[in-house]
Motif scaffolding. Structure first.
Motif, mmCIF file in Angstrom:
data_model
loop_
_atom_site.group_PDB
_atom_site.id
_atom_site.type_symbol
_atom_site.label_atom_id
_atom_site.label_comp_id
_atom_site.label_asym_id
_atom_site.label_seq_id
_atom_site.Cartn_x
_atom_site.Cartn_y
_atom_site.Cartn_z
ATOM 1 N N GLU A 68 0.875 -1.157 0.000
ATOM 2 C CA GLU A 68 0.000 0.000 0.000
ATOM 3 C C GLU A 68 0.915 1.210 0.000
ATOM 4 O OE1 GLU A 68 -2.834 0.000 3.152
ATOM 5 O OE2 GLU A 68 -3.717 -1.928 2.557
ATOM 6 N N ARG A 70 1.691 5.547 -1.721
ATOM 7 C CA ARG A 70 1.262 6.721 -2.470
ATOM 8 C C ARG A 70 2.061 6.782 -3.772
ATOM 9 N NH1 ARG A 70 -1.738 10.881 -1.026
ATOM 10 N NH2 ARG A 70 -1.492 10.432 1.213
ATOM 11 N N GLN A 156 -2.166 9.754 -5.814
ATOM 12 C CA GLN A 156 -3.153 8.772 -5.366
ATOM 13 C C GLN A 156 -2.524 7.731 -4.452
ATOM 14 O OE1 GLN A 156 -4.570 7.285 -9.120
ATOM 15 N NE2 GLN A 156 -5.943 9.011 -9.453
ATOM 16 N N ARG A 157 -3.355 7.158 -3.588
ATOM 17 C CA ARG A 157 -2.931 6.040 -2.753
ATOM 18 C C ARG A 157 -3.483 4.762 -3.372
ATOM 19 N NH1 ARG A 157 -5.543 5.963 1.677
ATOM 20 N NH2 ARG A 157 -4.112 4.622 2.806
ATOM 21 N N ARG A 159 -3.281 0.184 -3.642
ATOM 22 C CA ARG A 159 -2.889 -1.126 -3.118
ATOM 23 C C ARG A 159 -2.689 -2.038 -4.318
ATOM 24 N NH1 ARG A 159 -7.274 -2.447 -0.416
ATOM 25 N NH2 ARG A 159 -6.531 -1.811 1.650
ATOM 26 N N ARG A 199 -7.372 1.587 -6.078
ATOM 27 C CA ARG A 199 -7.116 2.854 -5.414
ATOM 28 C C ARG A 199 -7.696 2.835 -4.006
ATOM 29 N NH1 ARG A 199 -9.006 7.827 -8.985
ATOM 30 N NH2 ARG A 199 -8.621 8.767 -6.936
ATOM 31 N N LEU A 200 -7.051 3.555 -3.103
ATOM 32 C CA LEU A 200 -7.505 3.620 -1.715
ATOM 33 C C LEU A 200 -8.159 4.952 -1.398
ATOM 34 C CD1 LEU A 200 -4.430 1.930 0.056
ATOM 35 C CD2 LEU A 200 -6.602 0.893 -0.623
ATOM 36 N N ASP A 201 -8.175 5.876 -2.345
ATOM 37 C CA ASP A 201 -8.820 7.176 -2.098
ATOM 38 C C ASP A 201 -9.766 7.530 -3.239
ATOM 39 O OD1 ASP A 201 -6.900 7.600 -4.027
ATOM 40 O OD2 ASP A 201 -5.767 9.059 -2.862
#
Length: 201
Positions: A68, A70, A156-157, A159, A199-201
């Motif tokens: 995970e 950025r 972007q963050r 995984r 994406r995490l966001d």
């Protein structure tokens, strides 16, 4: 009285318009990541050592990988030796290198499969930057992952998970992933067969 158009003016405008459209199309085409070659066989495996086959390449898993992080930068490649296998590099940061306040003091760029950073003064120790960021070469495992990768942008963050791999080409080309996050310099990048990306966001 309306002035007459000089002979050939409308044809000249048409030629200019067509040339402009051609340049715009070429620019858009070059900005798109190259698609990954399709796997051979229903599962991509040759049934012996677990290796996968793409057109002209053998991909051998070395160890599982997940992260995970950025996205610090993105660079697409079309013409270098690895572009047919890995069309996109992502510079990734995790831990302190995922902190926007830290990143505000660091200038980041990518070129020639390298990730470069520069600071005027260190917001964190140099070694923390080195072991919490890396340039990673992405090999999408399928069309869905390739589509997800095409949408990824700096800031972007994300995984991702898959395999660190070695690539061998029929023409003698070889490319192998680093297996350590403690190394730096030439050969320190990860070469990743991406099986899942979100994406995490």
């Amino acid at each position: 009285m309306a002035a007459a158009n000089p002979p050939g003016l409308s044809l000249q405008r048409l030629i200019y318009a067509l040339a402009l459209l051609a340049m715009l199309w070429l620019g858009w085409t070059l900005s798109q990541p190259a698609p990954s070659p399709p796997l051979r066989g229903s599962d991509g495996s040759d049934g012996s050592d677990g290796s996968l086959h793409m057109d002209g390449y053998r991909i051998t898993p070395l160890q599982p990988f997940s992260i995970e992080a950025r996205v610090l930068g993105r660079e697409d490649y079309h013409f270098d030796a690895g572009a047919a296998v890995s069309p996109t590099d992502l510079a990734l940061g995790w831990g302190p290198m995922a902190d926007p306040q830290v990143l505000a003091s660091i200038s980041i760029r990518q070129s020639n499969r390298w990730y470069h950073w520069q600071v005027e003064s260190f917001p964190i120790p140099r070694r923390e930057i080195e072991i919490h960021s890396a340039n990673m070469h992405m090999i999408p495992a399928n069309a869905a992952v390739a589509d997800a990768l095409s949408d990824i942008r700096a800031g972007q963050r994300i995984r991702l998970s898959g395999q660190l791999v070695r690539v061998d080409g029929e023409d003698g080309f070889t490319w192998s992933s680093s297996l350590s996050r403690e190394d730096t310099g030439n050969g320190a990048c990860e070469l990743i067969w991406i099986e899942q990306l979100s994406r995490l966001d």
